[in-house]
Scaffold this active site. Structure first.
Site, mmCIF file in Angstrom:
data_model
loop_
_atom_site.group_PDB
_atom_site.id
_atom_site.type_symbol
_atom_site.label_atom_id
_atom_site.label_comp_id
_atom_site.label_asym_id
_atom_site.label_seq_id
_atom_site.Cartn_x
_atom_site.Cartn_y
_atom_site.Cartn_z
ATOM 1 N N MET A 275 0.873 -1.293 0.174
ATOM 2 C CA MET A 275 -0.087 -0.123 -0.115
ATOM 3 C C MET A 275 0.854 1.231 -0.047
ATOM 4 S SD MET A 275 -3.069 -1.056 -0.128
ATOM 5 C CE MET A 275 -3.924 0.751 0.046
ATOM 6 N N ARG A 276 2.130 0.965 0.040
ATOM 7 C CA ARG A 276 3.021 2.245 0.034
ATOM 8 C C ARG A 276 2.609 3.418 -0.959
ATOM 9 N NH1 ARG A 276 7.423 0.417 1.757
ATOM 10 N NH2 ARG A 276 7.141 0.888 3.985
ATOM 11 N N ALA A 277 2.758 2.546 -2.239
ATOM 12 C CA ALA A 277 2.417 3.409 -3.527
ATOM 13 C C ALA A 277 1.177 4.302 -3.542
ATOM 14 C CB ALA A 277 2.324 2.554 -4.773
#
Length: 711
Positions: A275-277
């Site tokens: 989910m970092r993007a």
């Protein structure tokens, strides 16, 4: 005297780079910038110039960790902090050298005070200095692995934890992480790659006018740095003021639910991990809207953020080129909005939307004007030979952008020149030296670890046993340590204790002599020089056999990438041996050369081994601490000798390698019902290990071991 830095506003082109740095300056939560590019493209110049634009900081007077007076760190080692007037200082740009030690990065025990006064005193490191500033790592891909691990932890948690030598310290370490790298010197670990919020590709412009302007400005700066900087002071002040205004505005910028759904849909469409993007694109879009002076995020902000945040996250393999298809991004944005055609905001022209005022960069009102439609330097677009010239996935056999010929149903559809420097002049079909493109590689696998025997002292890595600066402690050694972390405290105290009375000790402190010091001997893993010698002759050219060999080499290359090795590639076929790839840390470069390899002709095995020996001899002079591992892939059927019997000549060449102390692994590629076992003779002469090509798979070896244990 303060050194004058080249002005940020005077950097020519590199609009994506400047925009990425500015977005991080506006919103530090974006997560930093990775700058990839060829040498001599002003990467370091632009990063160092950014620090002069950052707002000054209010800090607690005397705090070594740069705490803010309005919100001091409750766990600060120099705390608790009382009231009082704040101190103002410029934002710091802290550089982390590639050769830095662990002590210098996280801090260390003050050894002199600890041993002489009996107190545990902590000396802060670079992470403390970089708090609320910029931590810059030049050649970040060459950073030692144990330093990368520490950097990852601090960047992820915003705190540095030090648990060593009886010291337990935790302090805030929130910083803008900026790294520069030249991909030719090796790729970055995937864990650290994902930790950078944004990534940009930088290339020198091929436009004559742009190159002339670069030279003109650089020479003017070198002639009179102060006068040149003064000429750009107005532009610098304007950019700095705009950063301050955008910082003040960023907290009030709205992120509509429609745009948040668009971000999630784009990330899902590009199949990025984790989910970092999504978080990075959301923060970068908010920062871009604040930079434009807008009150809410719009599609153009999402596009700019996605263009900078997704390319380095799309890689599924170490050999995949970073980058993305701009058309695919436009399609994903349209699909997310439920549109059948282009939306109201034209996503072209670098995502500048309606092109109105306020979309500008630091000097011309358009930081994103260097987008793909401009053909500006560093945009990675098709017009300047970026990694997407061949469309999605590049031109390699597995989407890696390598110069492998385009293939349709397993056949070559491009002319011979597509094979690059590996393709020799084509011989006639009846010639004994006739060549053909190597067939596509079979499926790759997880390779077993091939090691160099003994214990070395080479560069940190993950292949062979070695004495390293970081690793498990195995014993205490004599001799003065070079740094505090190398002191073996127990052994040092044991050596000094019997002599305290004779030395007239009074009080709690120890009386030490240089002869009392003992150093810690640690054992870890090192990276090696892995030189591949590949038999590309006619006897190996059977389609299934060469496909298996190509798959094995690519699997071993991926293993070398993961173990931080240097690699080289020698091929031999037809009339001689060729150094296809000189030893390099860029494993993807070896992958690209393998993709264009041609096969056919006779087998000059002895010449291939002698060429490998010469390559290793030269490399030993350049890097004597890095131990070599020769991986020879052949069926052993030598047909061209140096002086007489081809197989005997090959055995003599292999014996010379053994005399040089080269660790050799011979991969027997012979197949079929009739086997001559010649590869075993070569392995015996080299004093090396013989493995079958099917034994290179770690999964297969594990399965055999499990079956034997069960039996």
């Amino acid at each position: 005297m303060t050194q004058v830095q080249f002005p940020f506003s005077a950097v020519v082109g590199h609009d994506d780079l400047r925009l990425a740095l500015l977005l991080n300056a506006v919103h530090p939560g974006v997560g930093g910038v990775l700058v990839r590019g060829e040498k001599g493209t002003a990467k370091s110049t632009a990063v160092r110039a950014l620090a002069a634009l950052l707002p000054a900081l209010d800090v607690v007077p005397g705090c070594r960790f740069g705490c803010s007076p309005s919100a001091p760190d409750p766990g600060c080692p120099d705390g608790p902090h009382g009231g009082g007037p704040a101190e103002t200082r410029p934002a710091r740009l802290v550089e982390l050298p590639v050769g830095a030690t662990e002590d210098r990065l996280v801090g260390s025990l003050d050894l002199e005070r600890a041993l002489s006064h009996g107190v545990r005193a902590y000396q802060p490191g670079l992470l403390a200095d970089a708090h609320r500033g910029v931590l810059y790592v030049d050649e970040v891909n060459l950073l030692h692995d144990h330093l990368v691990d520490l950097l990852l932890d601090a960047a992820a948690m915003g705190r540095a934890h030090v648990e060593r030598d009886g010291v337990s310290v935790s302090h805030a370490a929130r910083f803008l992480l900026v790294g520069t790298m030249n991909p030719e010197e090796g790729e970055l670990r995937p864990q650290l790659l994902d930790r950078f919020g944004l990534a940009v590709e930088v290339r020198a412009s091929r436009e004559v006018g742009t190159r002339v302007e670069v030279v003109r400005r650089r020479m003017a700066f070198e002639d009179d740095p102060a006068a040149f900087a003064a000429g750009w002071s107005a532009a610098e002040a304007e950019t700095a003021a705009r950063i301050v205004a955008a910082r003040a505005r960023v907290g009030a910028v709205a992120l509509p639910d429609a745009e948040l759904r668009r971000i999630a849909a784009v990330c899902a469409a590009f199949d990025v991990d984790g989910m970092r993007a999504d978080l990075v694109i959301a923060r970068a879009a908010v920062a871009h809207a604040a930079w434009r002076g807008a009150e809410a995020v719009e599609e153009q902000d999402v596009r700019v953020a996605a263009r900078l945040a997704l390319p380095h996250r799309r890689r599924r393999d170490p050999f995949d080129e970073p980058g993305m298809d701009e058309n695919a991004l436009d399609d994903a944005l349209r699909d997310a909005a439920g549109q059948d055609g282009p939306g109201q905001d034209d996503p072209g022209n670098g995502g500048s939307g309606d092109g109105g005022p306020g979309d500008g960069g630091p000097e011309d009102g358009g930081p994103e004007d260097g987008g793909p439609e401009d053909g500006g330097p560093g945009d990675g677009g098709p017009d300047d030979g970026g990694p997407d010239d061949d469309g999605p996935g590049g031109g390699g056999p597995d989407g890696g952008g390598s110069p492998d010929p385009a293939r349709a149903n397993g056949t070559v559809t491009r002319p011979d020149r597509a094979n690059g420097p590996l393709a020799p002049a084509r011989e006639g079909p009846g010639s004994p030296h006739a060549s053909a493109p190597a067939p596509p590689a079979t499926a790759r696998f997880r390779a077993r670890r091939l090691e160099v025997p003994g214990v070395g002292e080479g560069a940190p890595g993950r292949r062979s046993r070695a004495r390293t600066d970081a690793g498990r402690v195995v014993r205490a050694g004599a001799g003065a340590p070079t740094r505090a972390a190398d002191v073996h405290l127990a052994a040092t105290l044991a050596a000094a204790a019997p002599h305290q009375r004779s030395r007239g000790r009074r009080g709690p402190g120890l009386v030490l002599r240089p002869t009392d010091l003992r150093r810690t001997v640690r054992e870890g893993r090192e990276g090696n020089l892995v030189l591949f010698a590949v038999d590309a002759s006619g006897s190996m050219a059977a389609r299934t056999r060469m496909s298996a060999v190509s798959g094995a080499v690519l699997s071993l290359l991926r293993d070398a990438y993961q173990r931080r090795d240097k690699v080289g590639l020698v091929t031999f076929r037809a009339g001689g041996a060729e150094l296809v790839l000189p030893p390099t840390s860029s494993v993807p470069a070896a992958h690209a050369r393998m993709a264009g390899m041609r096969t056919g002709g006779r087998t000059p095995l002895a010449e291939g081994l002698l060429r490998a020996r010469e390559v290793l001899r030269v490399e030993r002079l350049r890097d004597p601490r890095r131990r070599p591992l020769l991986v020879l892939l052949t069926d052993g059927r030598a047909t061209v000798g140096v002086s007489g019997d081809p197989v005997a000549d090959a055995c003599r060449a292999a014996a010379l390698l053994a005399a040089d102390g080269v660790a050799t692994v011979v991969v027997d590629c012979e197949s079929g019902p009739v086997r001559l076992g010649l590869a075993a003779r070569i392995a015996a002469a080299a004093g090396g290990e013989l493995v079958g090509i099917g034994e290179l798979s770690a999964d297969r070896v594990t399965g055999v071991v499990h079956a034997a244990r069960a039996a």
